[in-house]
Design a protein around this motif. Structure first.
Motif, PDB file in Angstrom:
ATOM      1  N   GLY A 150      26.548   7.219  45.317  1.00 59.14           N
ATOM      2  CA  GLY A 150      25.519   6.971  44.216  1.00 59.14           C
ATOM      3  C   GLY A 150      24.306   6.306  45.371  1.00 59.14           C
ATOM      4  N   SER A 154      21.284   9.533  44.226  1.00 59.12           N
ATOM      5  CA  SER A 154      19.707   8.785  44.683  1.00 59.12           C
ATOM      6  C   SER A 154      18.916   9.723  45.363  1.00 59.12           C
ATOM      7  CB  SER A 154      20.544   7.628  44.237  1.00 59.12           C
ATOM      8  OG  SER A 154      20.770   7.428  45.696  1.00 59.12           O
ATOM      9  N   THR A 320      16.872   2.535  44.744  1.00 65.34           N
ATOM     10  CA  THR A 320      18.371   2.757  43.917  1.00 65.34           C
ATOM     11  C   THR A 320      19.069   3.525  45.485  1.00 65.34           C
ATOM     12  OG1 THR A 320      16.398   3.521  42.015  1.00 65.34           O
ATOM     13  CG2 THR A 320      18.861   4.523  41.753  1.00 65.34           C
ATOM     14  N   CYS A 324      22.136   0.976  44.109  1.00 68.10           N
ATOM     15  CA  CYS A 324      23.090   2.136  43.339  1.00 68.10           C
ATOM     16  C   CYS A 324      24.836   1.792  43.927  1.00 68.10           C
ATOM     17  CB  CYS A 324      23.061   3.480  43.388  1.00 68.10           C
ATOM     18  SG  CYS A 324      23.591   4.424  42.128  1.00 68.10           S
ATOM     19  N   ARG A 329      25.545   1.349  38.268  1.00 65.93           N
ATOM     20  CA  ARG A 329      24.334   3.041  37.796  1.00 65.93           C
ATOM     21  C   ARG A 329      23.599   1.382  35.965  1.00 65.93           C
ATOM     22  NH1 ARG A 329      27.051   4.204  41.872  1.00 65.93           N
ATOM     23  NH2 ARG A 329      28.580   6.200  41.550  1.00 65.93           N
ATOM     24  N   GLY A 380      16.093   3.539  37.956  1.00 71.87           N
ATOM     25  CA  GLY A 380      17.408   3.845  37.699  1.00 71.87           C
ATOM     26  C   GLY A 380      17.199   5.314  37.284  1.00 71.87           C
ATOM     27  N   CYS A 384      18.859   7.342  39.140  1.00 67.63           N
ATOM     28  CA  CYS A 384      20.866   7.080  39.099  1.00 67.63           C
ATOM     29  C   CYS A 384      21.105   8.592  37.812  1.00 67.63           C
ATOM     30  CB  CYS A 384      21.438   5.587  38.375  1.00 67.63           C
ATOM     31  SG  CYS A 384      20.655   4.442  39.111  1.00 67.63           S
ATOM     32  N   VAL A 388      24.662  10.008  37.582  1.00 68.54           N
ATOM     33  CA  VAL A 388      25.498   9.182  35.953  1.00 68.54           C
ATOM     34  C   VAL A 388      25.439  10.188  35.352  1.00 68.54           C
ATOM     35  CG1 VAL A 388      25.473   8.008  33.776  1.00 68.54           C
ATOM     36  CG2 VAL A 388      24.285   6.669  36.054  1.00 68.54           C
ATOM     37  N   LYS A 455      30.705   3.114  38.489  1.00 69.74           N
ATOM     38  CA  LYS A 455      30.012   2.754  39.421  1.00 69.74           C
ATOM     39  C   LYS A 455      31.865   2.844  40.313  1.00 69.74           C
ATOM     40  CE  LYS A 455      29.879  -1.192  41.233  1.00 69.74           C
ATOM     41  NZ  LYS A 455      30.226  -3.112  41.636  1.00 69.74           N
TER      42      LYS A 455
END
Length: 462
Positions: A150, A154, A320, A324, A329, A380, A384, A388, A455
């Motif tokens: 993550g 990011s 983030t 993250c 997320r 976000g 993310c 995601v 996650k």
């Protein structure tokens, strides 16, 4: 204390993570270059429309919308191109290809004689960015450990936002014809570093049956020494077995695989994520930020406000990268959409009342609301997004579904970039902001009740 910190599996400078981190930094050089191209447009459009234009032509509102949205058209082409060739040639060659269309942007900017030069340049830059948004998330997900995936994902948007800030500054303070020579350093450095330091991902090599090269790649990205191979190489064997079995089953890929319950749920989440990501205006407004401040009713210098926004954007993206893999997320998306709704509504209200009342004493308020909007949006919805999008789909259809979602996203990029300046001119700032807030509010409700947390999810599982 520092020894314990470096030994943590989530530390980017941990022995196992160092080559992954270094590779992430190298491939993100093109993200910075892309961000500069995005941020550069905002102050440059104001210069071109002024009496001291650095070029011999002017731009109408329609031409501005097409020059701005050309990036989205190019991104669709880049998405499709990389979606077709990536599985055949691998991430490394795709990463190298990305440098060329972006470099062409700055040659066309320097030699621009008409609007068409800028349109074609932005279109080529869009091909580069569209390719980047396909290749980078896939490559990073294949070389990085789950605990730091993550963070690495990011960092793509963090790098883009660093570039946007640099673009604002360069576009404001440097001469038009100097900027291309400065920016070209980045794609050249990116190409050289990727040529000599980036290796093909072990997952791609396994799929191609190159097991010896895949093992070497795995050792490189996990920084495995001879003395550690007994404890760490079983992970490679498990990856090899899983992917080999997956490839055997991939020949049986049918329509039913795209219509499973998990797949349909992922389509819904992806659709909402893509729509809210673009029609919250977070990317489109960055391209026209100077004009937005000029029309907002604030008496502050639009270019100065734009540079402040660039700094805030970086802070949001950096937040983030810190949160993250700690908070997850879903919670970041919920906080992000809620903040965007409040900030856009407030910004629209100020602009509305500024039409009828003298609010010069409160001219700092639009900057405050826009800063809140950009910061929380990047926490976000932007930071993310690609993480995601890749993680939410089942393994068997992940590559095709994620690539298709990014193509749709690029189409929406074109649409948002094209209509935003027209909406601001025809409907005004207040209605434009409230419309974006309404769409984002829908995303907030969906994320609260329906979005599934990803996650810590392994890239080898559904």
């Amino acid at each position: 204390m520092f020894v314990k910190l470096f030994q943590s599996s989530s530390c980017l400078l941990n022995r196992r993570n160092r080559h992954q981190f270094l590779s992430t930094l190298f491939i993100n050089l093109i993200c910075i270059a892309h961000g500069i191209g995005v941020g550069w447009l905002s102050p440059t459009l104001r210069k071109i429309q002024s009496d001291e234009s650095p070029v011999e032509f002017s731009l109408s509102i329609t031409e501005i919308s097409w020059v701005g949205s050309a990036l989205g058209l190019g991104a669709v082409v880049g998405n499709i191109l990389m979606g077709v060739i990536h599985s055949h040639v691998g991430s490394r060659l795709c990463l190298l290809i990305i440098a060329f269309p972006h470099s062409c942007l700055w040659f066309l900017v320097y030699f621009a004689k008409s609007t068409e030069y800028l349109f074609i340049g932005r279109f080529l830059a869009g091909i580069s960015s569209g390719s980047m948004y396909i290749v980078h998330p896939i490559f990073l997900s294949e070389i990085s450990d789950a605990k730091i995936r993550g963070t690495f994902g990011s960092m793509v948007m963090l790098s883009v936002n660093v570039g946007v800030l640099l673009g604002y500054i360069l576009g404001t303070h440097l001469a038009y014809h100097i900027i291309p020579f400065v920016v070209l350093i980045l794609p050249v450095s990116y190409f050289i570093s990727n040529l000599f330091f980036i290796r093909e991902s072990p997952m791609h090599l396994i799929r191609k049956g190159k097991y010896s090269e895949a093992e070497q790649s795995f050792r490189y990205y996990k920084n495995i020494k001879e003395e550690n191979q007994i404890s760490e190489m079983p992970e490679f064997e498990a990856m090899k077995e899983t992917l080999t079995q997956s490839d055997k089953n991939s020949d049986k890929l049918t329509v039913k695989d795209f219509l499973t319950r998990a797949a349909i749920r992922a389509y819904g989440s992806a659709a909402v994520l893509v729509i809210v990501n673009q029609f919250s205006g977070l990317f489109a407004m960055i391209n026209y930020m100077s004009d937005i401040f000029a029309l907002s009713g604030s008496t502050m210098n639009p270019d100065t406000c734009t540079i402040v926004i660039g700094i805030v954007q970086i802070l949001g993206s950096y937040t983030t990268t810190l949160l993250c893999d700690i908070w997850g997320r879903r919670i970041l998306l919920i906080v992000s959409t809620a903040g965007v709704v409040v900030s856009l509504t407030a910004f629209g209200l100020f602009s509305y009342f500024a039409q009828w009342h003298d609010l010069s004493e409160w001219s700092w308020v639009p900057l405050l609301f826009m800063s809140s909007y950009i910061f929380l949006g990047n926490v976000g919805l932007i930071g993310c997004f690609f993480v995601v999008l890749v993680e939410m789909f089942p393994l068997k259809i992940r590559s095709k579904a994620a690539s298709s979602a990014i193509v749709v996203c690029s189409m929406f990029v074109f649409l948002a970039l094209n209509i935003l300046p027209i909406c601001m001119a025809q409907l005004g700032i207040p209605v434009t902001m409230w419309s974006c807030a309404a769409i984002t509010a829908f995303g907030f409700v969906y994320f609260v009740f329906f979005l599934k947390e990803t996650k810590g999810k392994s890239m080898l599982e559904d």
